[in-house]
Structure formats: structure tokens, C-alpha cells
Design an enzyme around this catalytic site. Structure first.
Site, mmCIF file in Angstrom:
data_model
loop_
_atom_site.group_PDB
_atom_site.id
_atom_site.type_symbol
_atom_site.label_atom_id
_atom_site.label_comp_id
_atom_site.label_asym_id
_atom_site.label_seq_id
_atom_site.Cartn_x
_atom_site.Cartn_y
_atom_site.Cartn_z
ATOM 1 N N GLY A 238 -3.921 28.535 11.613
ATOM 2 C CA GLY A 238 -3.416 29.554 12.526
ATOM 3 C C GLY A 238 -2.996 29.085 13.895
ATOM 4 O O GLY A 238 -2.456 29.872 14.675
ATOM 5 N N GLU A 287 -7.543 24.385 8.461
ATOM 6 C CA GLU A 287 -6.404 24.441 7.540
ATOM 7 C C GLU A 287 -5.094 24.599 8.302
ATOM 8 O O GLU A 287 -4.420 25.630 8.199
ATOM 9 C CB GLU A 287 -6.594 25.617 6.570
ATOM 10 C CG GLU A 287 -7.897 25.550 5.779
ATOM 11 C CD GLU A 287 -8.220 26.836 5.020
ATOM 12 O OE1 GLU A 287 -7.526 27.865 5.224
ATOM 13 O OE2 GLU A 287 -9.166 26.802 4.225
ATOM 14 N N PRO A 288 -4.707 23.602 9.082
ATOM 15 C CA PRO A 288 -3.492 23.746 9.873
ATOM 16 C C PRO A 288 -2.241 23.574 9.005
ATOM 17 O O PRO A 288 -2.162 22.651 8.195
ATOM 18 C CB PRO A 288 -3.597 22.578 10.865
ATOM 19 C CG PRO A 288 -4.348 21.528 10.104
ATOM 20 C CD PRO A 288 -5.327 22.269 9.234
ATOM 21 N N GLY A 289 -1.308 24.467 9.148
ATOM 22 C CA GLY A 289 -0.031 24.330 8.443
ATOM 23 C C GLY A 289 1.077 24.168 9.456
ATOM 24 O O GLY A 289 1.603 23.084 9.703
ATOM 25 N N ARG A 290 1.388 25.299 10.121
ATOM 26 C CA ARG A 290 2.499 25.346 11.069
ATOM 27 C C ARG A 290 2.374 24.287 12.164
ATOM 28 O O ARG A 290 3.356 23.684 12.555
ATOM 29 C CB ARG A 290 2.530 26.741 11.700
ATOM 30 C CG ARG A 290 3.730 27.017 12.545
ATOM 31 C CD ARG A 290 3.563 28.344 13.304
ATOM 32 N NE ARG A 290 2.977 29.390 12.511
ATOM 33 C CZ ARG A 290 3.659 30.367 11.932
ATOM 34 N NH1 ARG A 290 4.960 30.425 12.052
ATOM 35 N NH2 ARG A 290 3.037 31.300 11.236
ATOM 36 N N TYR A 330 10.082 38.443 10.001
ATOM 37 C CA TYR A 330 9.089 38.658 11.072
ATOM 38 C C TYR A 330 9.739 38.865 12.428
ATOM 39 O O TYR A 330 9.051 38.715 13.448
ATOM 40 C CB TYR A 330 8.165 37.438 11.217
ATOM 41 C CG TYR A 330 7.637 36.840 9.949
ATOM 42 C CD1 TYR A 330 6.635 37.475 9.216
ATOM 43 C CD2 TYR A 330 8.126 35.627 9.483
ATOM 44 C CE1 TYR A 330 6.139 36.900 8.062
ATOM 45 C CE2 TYR A 330 7.633 35.053 8.322
ATOM 46 C CZ TYR A 330 6.637 35.696 7.625
ATOM 47 O OH TYR A 330 6.153 35.125 6.488
ATOM 48 N N CYS A 356 24.379 38.720 1.348
ATOM 49 C CA CYS A 356 24.813 40.117 1.451
ATOM 50 C C CYS A 356 23.654 41.030 1.836
ATOM 51 O O CYS A 356 23.172 41.825 1.029
ATOM 52 C CB CYS A 356 25.441 40.545 0.140
ATOM 53 S SG CYS A 356 26.816 39.489 -0.254
ATOM 54 N N GLU A 357 23.186 40.869 3.054
ATOM 55 C CA GLU A 357 22.098 41.679 3.617
ATOM 56 C C GLU A 357 22.341 41.748 5.112
ATOM 57 O O GLU A 357 22.548 40.701 5.743
ATOM 58 C CB GLU A 357 20.733 40.972 3.442
ATOM 59 C CG GLU A 357 20.269 40.729 2.044
ATOM 60 C CD GLU A 357 19.548 41.915 1.433
ATOM 61 O OE1 GLU A 357 19.233 42.879 2.167
ATOM 62 O OE2 GLU A 357 19.315 41.886 0.224
ATOM 63 N N TYR A 385 7.356 26.958 6.922
ATOM 64 C CA TYR A 385 7.783 28.244 6.374
ATOM 65 C C TYR A 385 9.307 28.401 6.414
ATOM 66 O O TYR A 385 9.812 29.509 6.557
ATOM 67 C CB TYR A 385 7.067 29.405 7.086
ATOM 68 C CG TYR A 385 5.565 29.240 7.097
ATOM 69 C CD1 TYR A 385 4.839 29.320 5.914
ATOM 70 C CD2 TYR A 385 4.864 28.956 8.276
ATOM 71 C CE1 TYR A 385 3.460 29.132 5.909
ATOM 72 C CE2 TYR A 385 3.487 28.768 8.277
ATOM 73 C CZ TYR A 385 2.790 28.862 7.085
ATOM 74 O OH TYR A 385 1.429 28.678 7.084
HETATM 75 N N1 LLP Z 1 -5.268 29.045 5.633
HETATM 76 C C1 LLP Z 1 -5.029 30.235 5.066
HETATM 77 C C2 LLP Z 1 -6.080 30.859 4.272
HETATM 78 C C3 LLP Z 1 -3.793 30.867 5.276
HETATM 79 O O1 LLP Z 1 -3.583 32.064 4.735
HETATM 80 C C4 LLP Z 1 -2.801 30.239 6.063
HETATM 81 C C5 LLP Z 1 -1.508 30.849 6.265
HETATM 82 C C6 LLP Z 1 -3.091 28.975 6.608
HETATM 83 C C7 LLP Z 1 -4.335 28.413 6.385
HETATM 84 C C8 LLP Z 1 -2.110 28.205 7.443
HETATM 85 O O2 LLP Z 1 -1.813 28.895 8.604
HETATM 86 P P1 LLP Z 1 -0.989 28.174 9.776
HETATM 87 O O3 LLP Z 1 -1.833 27.072 10.327
HETATM 88 O O4 LLP Z 1 0.271 27.652 9.184
HETATM 89 O O5 LLP Z 1 -0.750 29.272 10.742
HETATM 90 N N2 LLP Z 1 5.207 32.708 6.523
HETATM 91 C C9 LLP Z 1 4.574 33.059 7.765
HETATM 92 C C10 LLP Z 1 3.185 32.490 7.886
HETATM 93 C C11 LLP Z 1 2.280 32.913 6.776
HETATM 94 C C12 LLP Z 1 0.932 32.304 6.891
HETATM 95 C C13 LLP Z 1 0.120 32.568 5.698
HETATM 96 N N3 LLP Z 1 -1.158 31.954 5.706
HETATM 97 C C14 LLP Z 1 5.465 32.627 8.915
HETATM 98 O O6 LLP Z 1 6.516 32.066 8.663
HETATM 99 O O7 LLP Z 1 5.144 32.867 10.067
#
Ligand code: LLP
Length: 432
Positions: A238, A287-290, A330, A356-357, A385
Site C-alpha cells: 500500500g 507486500e509492496p507492489g506499486r 480510478y 470505443c468508450e 497496474y
Molecule cells: N497485498 C494485498 C493483499 C493487496 O491486495 C495489494 C493490492 C497489495 C499487497 C499491493 O498493494 P500496493 O503496494 O501495490 O499498493 N489496480 C489498483 C491497485 C489495486 C491494488 C490491489 N491490491 C491501482 O491501479 O491503483
């Protein structure tokens, strides 16, 4: 910080010209910077150096095999949310025993595959799922490592569609129920209560919601450790990134501006949470993604047409919501800059794709130097994402992806051939 910069008014990713990449591989094209990915991972990992920890990269943000391979090399674990993501990690050379498996809808087949591969842990989202895992583990004659995902009912103060930690959301087990569920789980023969997990939302730019959630849940983690010997507390992902000043944020000087000081950094995130977490003596997972991939990638697109309607100026480009759905989904802001800077009248533009949206836009009424057909534009913060949420809508092929490392560039996903879009379709036998 990132490694996308202008050199003589031409945008570069590390040592490679973005225009040269677009010429070579066509557009739309995602371009990723290996140095940025590496820096981001090391920075977050380093911020947590004072506690036993494991960052588990959230594969959903960007699951390209080359990026996963890099994460393996950097020593990351992984957060996967499907059997497909687990297989991807394995295909990239990752280890199942460094994967946590989340998701509210795990199927029997996915659970069995994860058990067979020797997953680190299931992050369990309901009582029924817990029972299912226990039964399947019993059938396989193994013990399943589990952590319950607690929903702490804390408002993350981010976009509603990416808030996950309140009782309005489908995720996790309500805070008040979780302890009694551990007690029931402890009596199951095929479960190993290995940890506790939570995740409150995505793109958080303030530390307070994290702190509130950790403060609320840490005493529970302690009781679970004392009672059941859990090993880890997984605080989820997050951590937010810069979108509005994305280009500028590549410059260390930007981080000293008043605007930048409002951004949540990994150092503050760790420093504010560690005092609550370190006394637990548990391994801390995150759990870093973004944060890892977001500003490590751009989406390069070519202008096809300029259309003036009298009320609006539309810049129509060859990328669309099929490559970056975030603005449509979003109302997300992505900075848009020319790949080659030159003098042009600043005009309020809607940059739009060809799907086409009416929702297929990247920005509305944004002052931009008016480009010409054929010009290249770069959409920033597209590494997370972007490609991962790509689709074949309108039978558009999935775009190509390039990874840059210094002066080298590699095509890490080729543009999807058109026939591949319909390769699993066929007419019914009665259609001659
Ligand atoms: N862990 C869990 C359980 C999650 O549900 C998520 C993201 C993450 C980790 C990773 O979160 P991050 O560090 O990336 O914020 N598509 C959306 C974001 C959806 C996130 C879903 N869960 C966007 O483009 O903003």
C-alpha cells in the site's frame, strides 16, 4: 526517485533514448528501468534493516517474468493472488517457500497446486476457506501453513476502489472474529498457524492509517505468538508513489521541495511502524507492489490525430485504456510529457485512446504543449497496474515491454501477434 531524464530535450530511460526504443519496437510500448526497480527494492528493504523482515513483492502490480526474475535476484519474496501468479513466480526462478498466497476466492485446484509446491503461507480470508485448506491438506497428507488476514476496520483514506481494510470491503476476517477463528483453527490437524496478515489499501500517502492499523493489530499478534507460536506478521502493501510530479521526482532536488515533504517515504513508513512491531519479536513481512514498479515504468504512445471540436482539443493516441486503465477506472492522474521537447503552444487537451468508450481517456482539459500527429508522448508512473491490467478489448494486442539496464535494452515481452488474441476460439462444429 527514478531514472527517466531529458538529455538535450530528449527523454531517456537510463542510458537509452526512448525515441530509439519506440522506433525499434513500435508503440504502445512500456519501458522499465532496471536501476529504478533495484533502487526501489533496496530502499524499502534497507528501511526495515533493523527488524527481521521479508519484502514479498506484490506480483499483481507487474508480473512480467523479467521483473520477477530481478526480484528473485534481489532476494525478494512474493505475494501472489492466483495459481497463475504462483506459476509465474516459479517460471521466473522464484521459490514457492518465499510466496504468500492471498485472495478471497482460492479454488480447490489453486490450493492443491500451492500445497504441492510448498508455499510459505496461505493468507486466509474466511472460515470456509480455512476449512477447505484443512480438508485438502488432509487429503494430500500434508500440513498447510496459514495466516489469517485480519480486517482491522481502519479507513485507509485512499480511493474507494482501492480501500480494503474496512467492513465495507470483501477482504479479510473481521477484527472481532479473528481470535476465535484462530482458536478453532488450532484444533484442525492439517493446519499450521504460521502468521497473521493484514492489508488496508493501496496508494497510501500518509503514515497515520498504517500506524493506526498496526497499533490496533500488534497486541493481537502478540497474543497469537504467545498462544500458537506464530512466526510472522505480514503488514501488507500500500505504500504510495508520486503521480503528479512524477517526472520531477526523478531529481533528488525535488525531494527537498515542500510538496515532496508531504510524500510518505519508505524511511518514514518503516521508522513509524518499527517501534510498534520490533517488540513483538516476529518476522515482519510486507507486500509492496506499486512502490517497487510504479515509477520504474512509462508507457510510450504515438499521437495519431489531433481533433478540435470547437469545445475541446482531443489528442488521439495509439495507447488506450487497454494499456493503462487507471484514469478510466480510478480517475487516476498520470503525468504526460513529450518524448522530444520542443516549442509548442500550451493548449488544454484531452489525451484519449481509440477504444470505443467515452471513458477511454488519459487526461481531460490538461494544459499540454500541443503535439503533432506522429509525435511520441510518455505516460509516467505506468510500471504498476499498467500492463498487468491490460486487456484485449477491441481486439487490441497486448503491448510490448522493454527492460533497460544502463545502455542496454531488452524486449521482455513481444507485442502480442494478432492471431494469438483469438487462438483459443473456434467456430462451433455446426457452423459450416
Ligand atoms: N497485498 C494485498 C493483499 C493487496 O491486495 C495489494 C493490492 C497489495 C499487497 C499491493 O498493494 P500496493 O503496494 O501495490 O499498493 N489496480 C489498483 C491497485 C489495486 C491494488 C490491489 N491490491 C491501482 O491501479 O491503483
Amino acid at each position: 526517485m527514478h531514472h527517466f531524464r531529458y538529455q538535450d530535450n530528449e527523454l531517456f530511460c537510463e542510458g537509452v533514448s526512448v525515441e530509439a526504443l519506440a522506433r525499434r519496437h513500435g508503440t504502445p510500448l512500456y519501458v522499465y528501468s532496471q536501476q529504478t526497480l533495484t533502487d526501489n527494492f533496496r530502499r524499502l528493504d534497507g528501511a526495515w534493516a533493523d527488524v527481521r523482515h521479508l519484502p514479498c513483492y506484490a506480483v499483481k502490480a507487474n508480473s512480467n517474468l523479467a521483473i520477477l526474475r530481478l526480484m528473485v535476484e534481489l532476494g525478494s519474496g512474493f505475494d501472489v493472488v492466483s495459481g497463475g501468479e504462483l506459476q509465474r513466480v516459479l517460471a521466473a526462478g522464484g521459490r514457492a517457500d518465499r510466496c504468500v498466497f492471498a485472495g478471497v476466492a482460492k479454488t480447490e485446484a489453486e490450493i492443491v497446486a500451492a500445497l504441492r509446491s510448498g508455499i510459505h503461507c496461505f493468507n486466509v480470508e474466511s472460515e470456509q476457506e480455512l476449512e477447505r485448506i484443512d480438508r485438502l491438506a488432509g487429503e494430500l497428507g500434508v500440513v498447510a501453513p496459514v495466516a489469517l488476514r485480519v480486517n482491522p476496520d481502519v479507513e485507509a483514506r485512499t480511493h474507494a476502489k482501492i480501500t480494503t481494510g474496512t467492513y465495507e470491503n470483501k477482504f479479510g476476517i473481521p477484527f472481532d472474529h479473528v481470535e476465535s477463528l484462530y482458536a478453532r483453527a488450532a484444533r484442525k490437524r492439517h493446519l499450521w498457524l504460521r502468521g497473521l496478515q493484514m492489508h488496508i489499501g493501496s496508494q497510501l500517502t500518509r503514515v497515520q492509517p498504517f500506524e493506526e492499523a498496526v497499533q490496533k493489530v500488534a497486541p493481537l499478534a502478540r497474543r497469537l505468538k504467545d498462544r500458537y507460536g506464530i512466526e510472522f506478521f505480514d503488514i501488507g502493501g500500500g505504500l504510495g508513489i508520486v503521480y503528479e510530479d512524477a517526472l520531477a521526482s526523478g531529481d533528488p532536488a525535488w525531494w527537498r521541495t515542500p510538496r515532496a515533504r508531504k510524500m510518505l517515504t519508505p524511511e518514514t513508513y518503516a521508522a513509524r511502524l518499527i517501534p510498534h512491531l520490533a517488540p513483538l519479536g516476529l518476522r515482519i513481512l510486507m507486500e509492496p507492489g506499486r512502490f517497487i514498479t510504479g515509477n520504474a515504468g512509462i508507457l510510450v504512445t504515438r499521437v495519431e490525430y489531433i481533433k478540435q471540436t470547437g469545445r475541446k482539443t482531443f489528442v488521439i493516441v495509439d495507447a488506450a485504456m487497454t494499456e493503462l486503465i487507471r484514469p478510466a477506472f480510478y480517475d487516476a492522474y498520470h503525468e504526460i510529457v513529450p518524448v522530444r521537447r520542443r516549442k509548442a503552444a500550451v493548449t488544454e487537451c484531452d489525451v484519449v485512446g481509440g477504444v470505443c468508450e467515452s471513458g477511454d481517456y488519459f487526461c481531460k482539459d490538461r494544459p499540454l504543449p500541443l503535439p503533432k500527429p506522429g509525435d511520441l508522448l510518455a505516460l509516467f508512473s505506468a510500471g504498476a497496474y499498467g500492463s498487468a491490467m491490460g486487456s484485449n478489448y477491441n481486439s487490441r494486442p497486448l503491448a510490448a515491454e522493454v527492460l533497460v539496464h544502463g545502455r542496454r535494452a531488452a524486449l521482455v515481452r513481444q507485442r502480442q501477434p494478432l492471431e494469438a488474441i483469438w487462438q483459443w476460439e473456434r467456430p462451433a462444429p455446426w457452423q459450416v
